[in-house]
Write a protein that holds these residues in place. Structure first.
Motif, PDB file in Angstrom:
ATOM      1  N   VAL A 148       0.765  -1.194   0.007  1.00 32.32           N
ATOM      2  CA  VAL A 148      -0.163   0.004  -0.112  1.00 32.32           C
ATOM      3  C   VAL A 148       0.862   1.341  -0.018  1.00 32.32           C
ATOM      4  CG1 VAL A 148      -1.970  -1.438   1.427  1.00 32.32           C
ATOM      5  CG2 VAL A 148      -0.331   0.231   2.608  1.00 32.32           C
ATOM      6  N   ASP A 149       0.374   2.390  -0.441  1.00 34.30           N
ATOM      7  CA  ASP A 149       1.110   3.427  -0.291  1.00 34.30           C
ATOM      8  C   ASP A 149       1.025   4.254   0.759  1.00 34.30           C
ATOM      9  OD1 ASP A 149      -1.437   4.612  -0.859  1.00 34.30           O
ATOM     10  OD2 ASP A 149      -1.134   5.636  -2.694  1.00 34.30           O
ATOM     11  N   GLY A 150       1.788   5.494   0.648  1.00 37.30           N
ATOM     12  CA  GLY A 150       1.783   6.346   1.857  1.00 37.30           C
ATOM     13  C   GLY A 150       0.399   6.897   2.134  1.00 37.30           C
ATOM     14  N   ALA A 151      -0.502   7.278   1.103  1.00 37.41           N
ATOM     15  CA  ALA A 151      -1.810   7.825   1.193  1.00 37.41           C
ATOM     16  C   ALA A 151      -2.562   6.784   2.017  1.00 37.41           C
ATOM     17  CB  ALA A 151      -2.430   8.111  -0.097  1.00 37.41           C
ATOM     18  N   ALA A 152      -2.519   5.543   1.772  1.00 38.67           N
ATOM     19  CA  ALA A 152      -3.251   4.559   2.431  1.00 38.67           C
ATOM     20  C   ALA A 152      -2.778   4.585   3.945  1.00 38.67           C
ATOM     21  CB  ALA A 152      -2.913   3.220   1.703  1.00 38.67           C
ATOM     22  N   MET A 153      -1.714   4.570   4.566  1.00 38.70           N
ATOM     23  CA  MET A 153      -1.574   4.760   5.666  1.00 38.70           C
ATOM     24  C   MET A 153      -1.731   6.046   6.233  1.00 38.70           C
ATOM     25  SD  MET A 153       0.179   1.786   6.066  1.00 38.70           S
ATOM     26  CE  MET A 153       1.231   1.579   7.532  1.00 38.70           C
ATOM     27  N   ALA A 154      -1.569   7.371   5.545  1.00 43.53           N
ATOM     28  CA  ALA A 154      -1.801   8.406   6.111  1.00 43.53           C
ATOM     29  C   ALA A 154      -3.504   8.598   6.495  1.00 43.53           C
ATOM     30  CB  ALA A 154      -1.636   9.507   5.165  1.00 43.53           C
ATOM     31  N   ARG A 155      -4.537   8.024   5.707  1.00 41.85           N
ATOM     32  CA  ARG A 155      -5.761   7.869   5.736  1.00 41.85           C
ATOM     33  C   ARG A 155      -6.392   7.242   6.869  1.00 41.85           C
ATOM     34  NH1 ARG A 155      -9.436   7.804   0.750  1.00 41.85           N
ATOM     35  NH2 ARG A 155     -10.688   8.361   2.241  1.00 41.85           N
ATOM     36  N   SER A 156      -5.528   6.166   7.306  1.00 44.13           N
ATOM     37  CA  SER A 156      -6.073   5.475   8.300  1.00 44.13           C
ATOM     38  C   SER A 156      -5.442   5.355   9.681  1.00 44.13           C
ATOM     39  CB  SER A 156      -5.643   3.969   7.660  1.00 44.13           C
ATOM     40  OG  SER A 156      -6.057   3.646   6.535  1.00 44.13           O
ATOM     41  N   ARG A 157      -6.293   4.825  10.474  1.00 43.41           N
ATOM     42  CA  ARG A 157      -5.759   4.423  11.818  1.00 43.41           C
ATOM     43  C   ARG A 157      -4.983   3.099  11.589  1.00 43.41           C
ATOM     44  NH1 ARG A 157      -8.516   2.078  16.987  1.00 43.41           N
ATOM     45  NH2 ARG A 157      -6.781   1.942  18.486  1.00 43.41           N
ATOM     46  N   VAL A 158      -3.672   3.188  12.132  1.00 43.66           N
ATOM     47  CA  VAL A 158      -2.751   2.114  11.804  1.00 43.66           C
ATOM     48  C   VAL A 158      -2.605   1.122  13.160  1.00 43.66           C
ATOM     49  CG1 VAL A 158      -0.447   1.149  10.988  1.00 43.66           C
ATOM     50  CG2 VAL A 158      -1.582   3.122   9.941  1.00 43.66           C
ATOM     51  N   VAL A 159      -2.779  -0.090  13.058  1.00 43.27           N
ATOM     52  CA  VAL A 159      -2.513  -1.019  14.169  1.00 43.27           C
ATOM     53  C   VAL A 159      -1.692  -2.208  13.573  1.00 43.27           C
ATOM     54  CG1 VAL A 159      -3.485  -2.741  15.682  1.00 43.27           C
ATOM     55  CG2 VAL A 159      -4.658  -0.840  15.124  1.00 43.27           C
ATOM     56  N   VAL A 160      -0.630  -2.266  14.257  1.00 48.38           N
ATOM     57  CA  VAL A 160       0.459  -3.379  14.006  1.00 48.38           C
ATOM     58  C   VAL A 160       0.568  -4.520  14.882  1.00 48.38           C
ATOM     59  CG1 VAL A 160       1.984  -1.477  13.018  1.00 48.38           C
ATOM     60  CG2 VAL A 160       2.289  -2.175  15.309  1.00 48.38           C
ATOM     61  N   ASP A 161       1.270  -5.623  14.216  1.00 45.87           N
ATOM     62  CA  ASP A 161       1.330  -6.703  15.096  1.00 45.87           C
ATOM     63  C   ASP A 161       2.363  -6.639  16.294  1.00 45.87           C
ATOM     64  OD1 ASP A 161       3.442  -7.004  13.501  1.00 45.87           O
ATOM     65  OD2 ASP A 161       3.079  -9.065  12.561  1.00 45.87           O
ATOM     66  N   SER A 162       3.436  -5.837  15.838  1.00 46.40           N
ATOM     67  CA  SER A 162       4.506  -5.459  16.835  1.00 46.40           C
ATOM     68  C   SER A 162       5.267  -4.145  16.544  1.00 46.40           C
ATOM     69  CB  SER A 162       5.541  -6.504  16.932  1.00 46.40           C
ATOM     70  OG  SER A 162       6.684  -6.057  17.318  1.00 46.40           O
ATOM     71  N   VAL A 163       5.421  -3.252  17.377  1.00 42.78           N
ATOM     72  CA  VAL A 163       5.947  -2.078  16.977  1.00 42.78           C
ATOM     73  C   VAL A 163       7.503  -2.306  16.484  1.00 42.78           C
ATOM     74  CG1 VAL A 163       6.715   0.209  17.670  1.00 42.78           C
ATOM     75  CG2 VAL A 163       4.522  -0.757  18.358  1.00 42.78           C
ATOM     76  N   SER A 164       8.116  -3.197  17.160  1.00 40.74           N
ATOM     77  CA  SER A 164       9.678  -3.070  16.976  1.00 40.74           C
ATOM     78  C   SER A 164       9.728  -3.915  15.390  1.00 40.74           C
ATOM     79  CB  SER A 164      10.386  -4.026  18.066  1.00 40.74           C
ATOM     80  OG  SER A 164       9.803  -5.265  18.013  1.00 40.74           O
ATOM     81  N   THR A 165       8.703  -4.749  15.320  1.00 40.56           N
ATOM     82  CA  THR A 165       8.968  -5.472  14.056  1.00 40.56           C
ATOM     83  C   THR A 165       8.449  -4.452  12.886  1.00 40.56           C
ATOM     84  OG1 THR A 165       8.416  -7.534  14.791  1.00 40.56           O
ATOM     85  CG2 THR A 165       8.101  -7.501  12.673  1.00 40.56           C
ATOM     86  N   ALA A 166       7.326  -3.895  12.941  1.00 45.60           N
ATOM     87  CA  ALA A 166       7.115  -2.861  11.966  1.00 45.60           C
ATOM     88  C   ALA A 166       7.980  -1.743  11.705  1.00 45.60           C
ATOM     89  CB  ALA A 166       5.712  -2.288  12.437  1.00 45.60           C
ATOM     90  N   LEU A 167       8.649  -1.249  12.788  1.00 43.17           N
ATOM     91  CA  LEU A 167       9.709  -0.137  12.592  1.00 43.17           C
ATOM     92  C   LEU A 167      11.092  -0.732  12.017  1.00 43.17           C
ATOM     93  CD1 LEU A 167       8.909   2.295  15.573  1.00 43.17           C
ATOM     94  CD2 LEU A 167       7.862   2.151  13.196  1.00 43.17           C
ATOM     95  N   GLY A 168      11.018  -2.073  12.100  1.00 45.92           N
ATOM     96  CA  GLY A 168      12.326  -2.702  11.629  1.00 45.92           C
ATOM     97  C   GLY A 168      12.375  -3.262  10.114  1.00 45.92           C
ATOM     98  N   GLU A 169      11.388  -3.895   9.960  1.00 46.73           N
ATOM     99  CA  GLU A 169      11.132  -4.813   8.700  1.00 46.73           C
ATOM    100  C   GLU A 169      10.049  -4.444   7.873  1.00 46.73           C
ATOM    101  OE1 GLU A 169      13.777  -6.564   7.538  1.00 46.73           O
ATOM    102  OE2 GLU A 169      14.678  -6.370   9.662  1.00 46.73           O
ATOM    103  N   SER A 170       9.100  -3.817   8.227  1.00 45.95           N
ATOM    104  CA  SER A 170       7.681  -3.286   7.432  1.00 45.95           C
ATOM    105  C   SER A 170       8.107  -2.423   6.211  1.00 45.95           C
ATOM    106  CB  SER A 170       6.443  -3.215   8.158  1.00 45.95           C
ATOM    107  OG  SER A 170       5.640  -2.897   7.484  1.00 45.95           O
ATOM    108  N   GLY A 171       8.224  -2.844   5.119  1.00 47.16           N
ATOM    109  CA  GLY A 171       8.460  -1.608   4.088  1.00 47.16           C
ATOM    110  C   GLY A 171       6.925  -0.776   3.948  1.00 47.16           C
ATOM    111  N   ASP A 172       5.793  -1.409   4.134  1.00 44.28           N
ATOM    112  CA  ASP A 172       4.855  -0.598   4.083  1.00 44.28           C
ATOM    113  C   ASP A 172       4.781   0.643   5.285  1.00 44.28           C
ATOM    114  OD1 ASP A 172       2.738  -1.770   2.294  1.00 44.28           O
ATOM    115  OD2 ASP A 172       3.508  -3.630   3.539  1.00 44.28           O
ATOM    116  N   VAL A 173       5.244   0.456   6.432  1.00 46.94           N
ATOM    117  CA  VAL A 173       5.562   1.536   7.368  1.00 46.94           C
ATOM    118  C   VAL A 173       6.889   2.451   7.181  1.00 46.94           C
ATOM    119  CG1 VAL A 173       5.935   1.822   9.793  1.00 46.94           C
ATOM    120  CG2 VAL A 173       4.143  -0.118   9.001  1.00 46.94           C
ATOM    121  N   LEU A 174       7.907   1.727   6.936  1.00 44.29           N
ATOM    122  CA  LEU A 174       8.993   2.161   6.688  1.00 44.29           C
ATOM    123  C   LEU A 174       8.852   3.326   5.486  1.00 44.29           C
ATOM    124  CD1 LEU A 174      11.258  -0.511   7.647  1.00 44.29           C
ATOM    125  CD2 LEU A 174      10.887   1.494   9.116  1.00 44.29           C
ATOM    126  N   LEU A 175       8.417   2.841   4.536  1.00 45.49           N
ATOM    127  CA  LEU A 175       8.299   3.641   3.383  1.00 45.49           C
ATOM    128  C   LEU A 175       7.436   4.876   3.354  1.00 45.49           C
ATOM    129  CD1 LEU A 175       8.811   0.832   0.459  1.00 45.49           C
ATOM    130  CD2 LEU A 175      10.490   2.663   1.457  1.00 45.49           C
TER     131      LEU A 175
END
Length: 329
Positions: free
Chosen positions: A233-260
């Motif tokens: 998904v693109d940045g606009a998808a994340m910006a338009r949504s309330r984001v819930v992750v499985d793990s903060v450390s994993t999301a901020l380390g390995e999720s391209g959807d989050v990091l990009l």
């Protein structure tokens, strides 16, 4: 003595509702501190093949486990799965080996179950239409898992492959004859008419765009491999949504959807710090308003493999499946 369970040993041992409940309890245990998840680490000699040990321990399951995930994109040219894995379970008290499992089926089951848990807590109660972007190995398990938390009436799916489409439609109709299954011509069509969407592709570039989102929808973003340069998904998808992750450390380390999305300036890291386990335990809110758009972003947790491994191990023993091996001999 430990039990060795092949892929064929594992088929048909557990029901989707059992897996969803076990995964929900695992998320709650992580929030409560009665389970622990090791940071995700990657071993790689080059960009071609990544090897990820996904390790966790669960007091509830009485097990610690590690799944070695091999993410090898070049396998597609060899006629092999791009992702292959093996799950090792040991006793949480004494460390003794308990089981070795093929990792393919547990991965599909726990990934779909995680999406179902997120859907249970974040999707509108009125959700009846499921949109799937991608119809490969994860798709049927997602239909089965989500059907345990919402009374699905229709599945709209998109895939580029005619062969994949035919296989998915046939298998879904056989397992869920009560659900209407329709192939659509574009990802936008799968998204725009759905109450709940699951993205199930190994994409490097966005296949779903936030401009397609409509008020009240929920999206499970779960298909991309754990690589910081892959996103569905693109940045606009994340910006338009309330984001819930499985793990903060994993999301901020390995999720391209989050990091990009963060690199694009669409969101900041603070917008991606709500964990699903905290929603399940009530430490964070679930759906807050009818018109809220929610996204669950999952890279995958070893703890869920341990929870599902416990289910499969117990069911295999009850059914007399598997091969007992004395590793110390």
């Amino acid at each position: 003595m430990p039990l060795v369970l092949t892929r064929s040993d594992l088929i048909g041992l557990v029901q989707p509702a059992e897996v969803v409940d076990a995964v929900e309890r695992a998320f709650a245990d992580l929030s409560d501190g009665t389970a622990a998840q090791a940071p995700l680490a990657v071993a790689a000699l080059d960009d071609a093949a990544h090897f990820l040990p996904m390790t966790a321990v669960s007091r509830r399951a009485g097990l610690a486990g590690s799944k070695l995930l091999a993410d090898v994109p070049g396998n597609r040219d060899r006629g092999l799965p791009a992702q292959r894995s093996v799950l090792v379970l040991v006793d949480a008290d004494d460390g003794g080996p308990v089981a070795v499992l093929d990792g393919g089926l547990p991965t599909r089951l726990r990934t779909a179950a995680a999406s179902a848990v997120a859907t249970r807590w974040l999707a509108p109660p009125s959700a009846r239409v499921l949109g799937l972007v991608g119809a490969g190995g994860l798709a049927l398990e997602h239909v089965s898992a989500l059907a345990t938390v919402r009374p699905l009436e229709q599945v709209l799916f998109w895939t580029r492959s005619d062969a994949t489409a035919a296989t998915f439609a046939e298998r879904t109709a056989a397992r869920h004859p009560e659900i209407k299954v329709t192939r659509v011509g574009s990802p936008e069509s799968a998204v725009g008419s759905a109450d709940v969407v699951c993205t199930l592709t190994p994409s490097r570039e966005p296949v779903v765009h936030g401009e397609w989102f409509h008020p009240g929808m929920h999206v499970n973003v779960v298909g991309a491999p754990p690589r910081p340069d892959h996103r569905e998904v693109d940045g606009a998808a994340m910006a338009r949504s309330r984001v819930v992750v499985d793990s903060v450390s994993t999301a901020l380390g390995e999720s391209g959807d989050v990091l990009l999305a963060i690199a694009d300036g669409a969101v900041d890291a603070a917008a991606c710090r709500t964990e699903l386990g905290d929603v399940v335990t009530g430490r964070a809110s679930g759906r807050r308003a009818a018109a809220e758009i929610t996204v669950f972003n999952s890279v995958g947790l070893g703890l869920l493999d341990v929870a599902v491994g416990r289910l499969l191990l117990d069911a295999a023993r009850a059914a007399g499946r598997g091969l007992t091996v004395d590793l110390s001999a």
